[in-house]
Write an enzyme that holds these catalytic residues in place. Structure first.
Site, short mmCIF file in Angstrom:
data_model
loop_
_atom_site.label_atom_id
_atom_site.label_comp_id
_atom_site.label_asym_id
_atom_site.label_seq_id
_atom_site.Cartn_x
_atom_site.Cartn_y
_atom_site.Cartn_z
N LYS A 53 -12.43 -14.54 7.05
CA LYS A 53 -12.29 -13.76 5.80
C LYS A 53 -12.85 -14.53 4.62
O LYS A 53 -13.51 -13.96 3.74
CB LYS A 53 -10.81 -13.39 5.59
CG LYS A 53 -10.35 -12.32 6.56
CD LYS A 53 -8.84 -12.20 6.69
CE LYS A 53 -8.54 -11.25 7.85
NZ LYS A 53 -7.10 -11.19 8.21
N GLN A 97 -1.42 -12.74 6.02
CA GLN A 97 -1.83 -12.77 7.41
C GLN A 97 -0.61 -12.58 8.33
O GLN A 97 0.41 -13.25 8.16
CB GLN A 97 -2.54 -14.11 7.70
CG GLN A 97 -3.13 -14.23 9.08
CD GLN A 97 -4.35 -13.33 9.31
OE1 GLN A 97 -5.01 -12.90 8.37
NE2 GLN A 97 -4.63 -13.04 10.56
N ASP A 120 -5.20 -4.39 2.97
CA ASP A 120 -5.00 -4.23 4.42
C ASP A 120 -4.67 -2.77 4.77
O ASP A 120 -4.81 -2.37 5.92
CB ASP A 120 -3.81 -5.08 4.88
CG ASP A 120 -4.20 -6.35 5.61
OD1 ASP A 120 -5.29 -6.37 6.21
OD2 ASP A 120 -3.39 -7.30 5.59
N1 LIG Z 1 -2.61 -9.02 7.46
C1 LIG Z 1 -3.43 -9.03 8.51
N2 LIG Z 1 -4.57 -8.32 8.46
C2 LIG Z 1 -5.44 -8.31 9.52
O1 LIG Z 1 -6.49 -7.63 9.47
C3 LIG Z 1 -5.12 -9.07 10.68
C4 LIG Z 1 -3.92 -9.80 10.67
N3 LIG Z 1 -3.08 -9.75 9.59
N4 LIG Z 1 -3.56 -10.52 11.74
C5 LIG Z 1 -4.43 -10.65 12.91
C6 LIG Z 1 -5.34 -9.47 13.07
C7 LIG Z 1 -6.56 -9.76 13.92
N5 LIG Z 1 -7.69 -9.59 13.06
C8 LIG Z 1 -9.00 -9.92 13.39
C9 LIG Z 1 -10.00 -9.94 12.46
C10 LIG Z 1 -11.27 -10.33 12.78
C11 LIG Z 1 -11.59 -10.72 14.05
C12 LIG Z 1 -12.97 -11.18 14.33
O2 LIG Z 1 -13.83 -11.22 13.47
N6 LIG Z 1 -13.27 -11.59 15.55
C13 LIG Z 1 -14.58 -12.12 15.90
C14 LIG Z 1 -14.46 -13.43 16.65
C15 LIG Z 1 -13.56 -14.42 16.02
C16 LIG Z 1 -13.16 -15.55 16.95
O3 LIG Z 1 -13.89 -15.86 17.92
O4 LIG Z 1 -12.10 -16.15 16.71
C17 LIG Z 1 -15.32 -11.12 16.76
O5 LIG Z 1 -14.67 -10.23 17.34
O6 LIG Z 1 -16.52 -11.24 16.88
C18 LIG Z 1 -10.62 -10.69 15.02
C19 LIG Z 1 -9.33 -10.28 14.68
C20 LIG Z 1 -7.27 -9.24 11.81
N7 LIG Z 1 -5.93 -9.13 11.77
#
Ligand SMILES: Nc1nc(=O)c2c([nH]1)NC[C@@H]1CN(c3ccc(C(=O)N[C@@H](CCC(=O)O)C(=O)O)cc3)C=[N+]21
Ligand SMILES: [Mg+2]
Length: 285
Positions: A53, A97, A120
């Protein structure tokens, strides 16, 4: 043959570029969009998402601040931090988060965020707005999914969308947004009987279960559009989706990969909501 892969990574780059232009316009008008992030404790996965982020904020010209309180923070102290961000003029979006330590009531924390800064889209005020189709912040993952489908001109109206999973942050709102786009929506979940009989009818299948390789080629109809929302950590630390990509790719018409699919779009829609929030602030002054 095989399915076309919808790259969330590429779409995220293009979307971030156009957001950067909107941010520059805002800056020229005297407002720098600001995102305040609270990351409680040091869970490595959460820390990694928050880094993603911060990177996206840099790419889009959004000012970001990350507060990293120890996991021993009390609920009251956390609510105090949210109150401070709620009252700051220079912060247009607030993200706490998740998940939070078990001694903290997540719902109470979400409810404490000013709905006009809830980028969010988790506050019940915004959930309600989404349900009635009124203007509010849309939750980033489902919003990103719709954006991905539209980017490829995939028709939604009149088609059968099957959502596997019913979480409050992904499955349920994904179904609602697809309904808003005039899909016929079916929800499947852990108590669904003969799930395959449902998933095989899907023109658009959303897999948001949290189980690696939960959806295989035998579960889908030939030519289906398959969106993989899974974020599963494998034993070797890699990220894996809910879909058996290699087999499903041969049968689907479109498929989203993991990594590089829905994840980068989730973060991008968070940037989008933050820019929208700052634009609203500008027009309110
Ligand atoms: N308040 C809150 N808001 C959220 O939006 C929130 C949260 N809590 N808690 C956890 C989950 C999970 N989440 C992700 C966001 C981006 C990837 C992302 O960009 N993943 C990359 C890879 C990242 C890696 O390899 O670690 C991809 O899929 O290519 C994954 C998971 C948002 N979340
Ligand atoms: Mg909890």
């Amino acid at each position: 043959m095989g399915a076309e892969v919808i790259s969330g990574k590429e779409l995220a780059q293009a979307t971030r570029q156009s957001l950067k232009e909107r941010t520059e316009e805002l800056v020229s008008q005297g407002i720098t969009p600001g995102l305040g992030v609270i990351l409680v404790g040091n869970d490595p996965a959460s820390a990694s998402y928050v880094r993603g982020k911060e990177k996206a904020c840099l790419e889009t010209g959004i000012h970001s601040e990350v507060d990293r309180p120890d996991e021993s923070i009390t609920e009251e102290e956390l609510l105090g931090k949210i109150d401070t961000l709620n009252n700051r003029e220079d912060i247009h979006g607030i993200l706490v988060q998740l998940p939070l330590p078990s001694h903290i009531d997540e719902q109470k924390v979400i409810m404490a965020i000013d709905p006009s800064k809830d980028v969010d889209g988790f506050h019940p005020y915004n959930t309600g707005k989404m349900l009635t189709g009124d203007d509010g912040f849309l939750p980033c993952t489902p919003f990103g999914i719709i954006h991905m489908l539209k980017s490829r001109n995939i028709p939604i109206e009149g088609r059968h969308a099957v959502v596997v999973g019913r979480s409050n942050i992904v499955g349920k709102p994904a179904g609602m947004l697809l309904l808003k786009e005039n899909a016929t929506v079916t929800f499947c979940h852990s108590r669904t009987k003969d799930m395959r009989s449902h998933t095989k009818q899907a023109d658009i299948l959303i897999a948001a279960v949290g189980k690696e390789k939960f959806i295989s080629a035998d579960d889908i109809k030939a030519g289906a559009v398959v969106v993989d929302v899974g974020v599963n950590r494998t034993s070797d630390g890699k990220l894996a989706g809910d879909v058996d990509f290699e087999s499903v790719k041969e049968k689907a018409s479109f498929i989203t990969p993991v990594p590089g699919g829905v994840g980068p779009m989730t973060i991008t829609m968070l940037m989008y909501n933050t820019v929208i929030s700052a634009e609203k602030r500008l027009h309110a002054t």
